[in-house]
Write a protein that holds these residues in place. Structure first.
Motif, PDB file in Angstrom:
ATOM      1  N   VAL A 107      16.499  63.252  -6.764  1.00 53.64           N
ATOM      2  CA  VAL A 107      14.547  64.249  -7.023  1.00 53.64           C
ATOM      3  C   VAL A 107      14.453  64.207  -5.481  1.00 53.64           C
ATOM      4  O   VAL A 107      13.018  64.323  -5.186  1.00 53.64           O
ATOM      5  N   SER A 108      14.686  63.184  -5.020  1.00 53.56           N
ATOM      6  CA  SER A 108      13.713  62.472  -3.158  1.00 53.56           C
ATOM      7  C   SER A 108      13.893  63.695  -2.913  1.00 53.56           C
ATOM      8  O   SER A 108      13.355  64.750  -1.769  1.00 53.56           O
ATOM      9  N   ILE A 109      15.644  64.948  -2.778  1.00 52.90           N
ATOM     10  CA  ILE A 109      15.817  66.460  -2.278  1.00 52.90           C
ATOM     11  C   ILE A 109      14.568  67.170  -2.932  1.00 52.90           C
ATOM     12  O   ILE A 109      14.476  66.979  -1.724  1.00 52.90           O
TER      13      ILE A 109
ATOM     14  N   MET B 133      15.431  65.727   8.571  1.00 51.95           N
ATOM     15  CA  MET B 133      14.532  64.151   9.120  1.00 51.95           C
ATOM     16  C   MET B 133      13.494  63.974   7.833  1.00 51.95           C
ATOM     17  O   MET B 133      13.858  63.049   7.135  1.00 51.95           O
ATOM     18  N   ILE B 134      12.950  64.701   7.212  1.00 55.91           N
ATOM     19  CA  ILE B 134      11.748  65.212   6.485  1.00 55.91           C
ATOM     20  C   ILE B 134      12.861  64.449   5.313  1.00 55.91           C
ATOM     21  O   ILE B 134      12.674  63.869   4.605  1.00 55.91           O
ATOM     22  N   CYS B 135      13.890  65.253   5.242  1.00 57.52           N
ATOM     23  CA  CYS B 135      14.304  64.939   3.346  1.00 57.52           C
ATOM     24  C   CYS B 135      15.376  63.768   4.261  1.00 57.52           C
ATOM     25  O   CYS B 135      15.409  62.916   2.426  1.00 57.52           O
ATOM     26  N   GLY B 136      15.711  63.833   4.741  1.00 52.63           N
ATOM     27  CA  GLY B 136      16.527  62.558   4.932  1.00 52.63           C
ATOM     28  C   GLY B 136      16.094  60.704   4.701  1.00 52.63           C
ATOM     29  O   GLY B 136      16.238  60.458   4.112  1.00 52.63           O
ATOM     30  N   LEU B 137      14.799  61.134   4.998  1.00 60.43           N
ATOM     31  CA  LEU B 137      13.955  59.812   4.804  1.00 60.43           C
ATOM     32  C   LEU B 137      13.551  60.175   3.813  1.00 60.43           C
ATOM     33  O   LEU B 137      12.951  59.034   3.138  1.00 60.43           O
ATOM     34  N   VAL B 138      12.893  60.769   3.185  1.00 65.10           N
ATOM     35  CA  VAL B 138      12.288  60.640   1.549  1.00 65.10           C
ATOM     36  C   VAL B 138      13.833  60.238   1.055  1.00 65.10           C
ATOM     37  O   VAL B 138      12.806  59.457  -0.278  1.00 65.10           O
ATOM     38  N   ILE B 139      14.825  60.370   0.680  1.00 61.67           N
ATOM     39  CA  ILE B 139      16.367  60.020   0.494  1.00 61.67           C
ATOM     40  C   ILE B 139      16.165  59.148   0.155  1.00 61.67           C
ATOM     41  O   ILE B 139      16.658  58.159  -0.169  1.00 61.67           O
ATOM     42  N   VAL B 140      16.321  58.590   1.802  1.00 61.00           N
ATOM     43  CA  VAL B 140      16.553  56.280   1.904  1.00 61.00           C
ATOM     44  C   VAL B 140      14.779  56.064   1.867  1.00 61.00           C
ATOM     45  O   VAL B 140      15.853  55.344   0.880  1.00 61.00           O
ATOM     46  N   SER B 141      13.934  56.033   1.897  1.00 59.60           N
ATOM     47  CA  SER B 141      13.059  55.289   1.228  1.00 59.60           C
ATOM     48  C   SER B 141      12.487  55.803  -0.765  1.00 59.60           C
ATOM     49  O   SER B 141      12.288  54.985  -0.773  1.00 59.60           O
ATOM     50  N   GLY B 142      13.697  57.071  -0.722  1.00 59.82           N
ATOM     51  CA  GLY B 142      13.192  56.914  -2.831  1.00 59.82           C
ATOM     52  C   GLY B 142      13.725  56.173  -3.192  1.00 59.82           C
ATOM     53  O   GLY B 142      13.553  56.134  -4.578  1.00 59.82           O
TER      54      GLY B 142
END
Length: 299
Positions: free
Chosen positions: A84-86, A150-159
């Protein structure tokens, strides 16, 4: 005797459909709000560093929205949350481009195909300069890809952040009880063995251990707010020392997390750090004598 692995909480990897919908809804709404804000920053930003900070911020905030949706939706499946984060990350990038092109052209374009055509035109003509140079073509594509990653990676890490254990019986997340108990770090290995083998009566032996402020074990209990059946205990080793720069630094090391314990152990934790070793207790008569002697010298 139970296996040590059985003494620790393991998530059920459940992902309710309603929870997935909640994550998508909360994450999507966050993207709709933050995407245009990031587009405004990128469009009017005279310094690239502001845009970089904006990308980091919306990625982290987008992930926080997914994490909130997962908690509310009671999703305990890491793979589902990352998936879902992706989706939310890609949607956030898409909304940002829609808003940015809208600022650039004065028209709102929603078609991904037309958006891609506009992006190709922008790459040929360029839109901004950095250190007197205007990136074009492949350079811009590399920058945009890195930005999206970078945006998608941070969403995944923070999600998917650390969550407390979940009570399957009550359908609620456990909560920290607001109680932090300290135990001497010298008995850390024995403490883990005692808890894993359920030799709870041996915990009383730790009451007389000397606890140093610079190196100790911190115990934090969790409990389901709806019942007394789901109780958990986590422990960290807290070390305070002088670092290479000569400043005091506190480090926290995981000892164990989310160990399943009976409610009686949680109730008895308050007694662990309260006992002062007998060797450290001063003799009241000696204190009185010292006080009297001091007064005599003053006279």
């Amino acid at each position: 005797m139970p296996e040590a692995a059985d003494r620790y909480y393991r998530p059920s990897n459940t992902a309710p459909i309603s929870g997935i919908f909640t994550m998508l809804t909360v994450g999507g709404l966050a993207a709709v709000v933050m995407g245009p804000i990031y587009a405004l920053v990128s469009f009017y930003d005279p310094f690239v560093v502001f845009s970089l900070f904006g990308a980091l911020s919306i990625g982290a905030l987008g992930g926080s929205a997914v994490d909130y949706g997962a908690r509310v939706g009671k999703v305990r499946n890491r793979v589902v949350v990352h998936s879902v984060s992706i989706v939310v990350g890609l949607f956030l990038v898409y909304v940002s481009w829609v808003a940015y092109i809208g600022l650039l052209t004065g028209s709102i374009i929603l078609s991904p195909q037309i958006i891609w055509q506009v992006i190709q035109i922008i790459a040929q003509q360029g839109v901004w300069e950095f250190n007197g140079e205007e990136p074009l073509g492949a350079e811009l594509y590399v920058i945009w890809v890195c930005e999206a990653v970078m945006i998608c990676g941070l969403v995944i890490v923070s999600g998917y952040r650390k969550r407390p254990p979940y009570c399957e019986a009550c359908g609620r997340w456990s909560e920290a009880m607001g109680l932090e108990v300290r135990v001497s770090s010298e008995c850390r290995d024995e403490l883990v063995q005692v808890l894993e083998t359920e030799r709870y009566s041996a915990l009383m032996e730790f009451r007389s251990e000397i606890i140093h402020d610079s190196d100790y074990i911190q115990l934090t209990p969790y409990q389901c707010p709806g019942c007394d059946e789901s109780c958990f205990l986590s422990a960290w080793r807290v070390i305070t020392e002088i670092n290479k720069q000569g400043a005091w630094e506190t480090r926290t090391l995981d000892l164990f997390k989310d160990m399943i314990v009976p409610r009686e152990i949680i109730d008895g934790l308050t007694a662990l750090p309260q006992e002062v070793p007998e060797d450290d207790v001063g003799d009241p008569n000696e204190d009185d004598y010292a006080s009297t002697e001091s007064e005599a010298v003053d006279d």
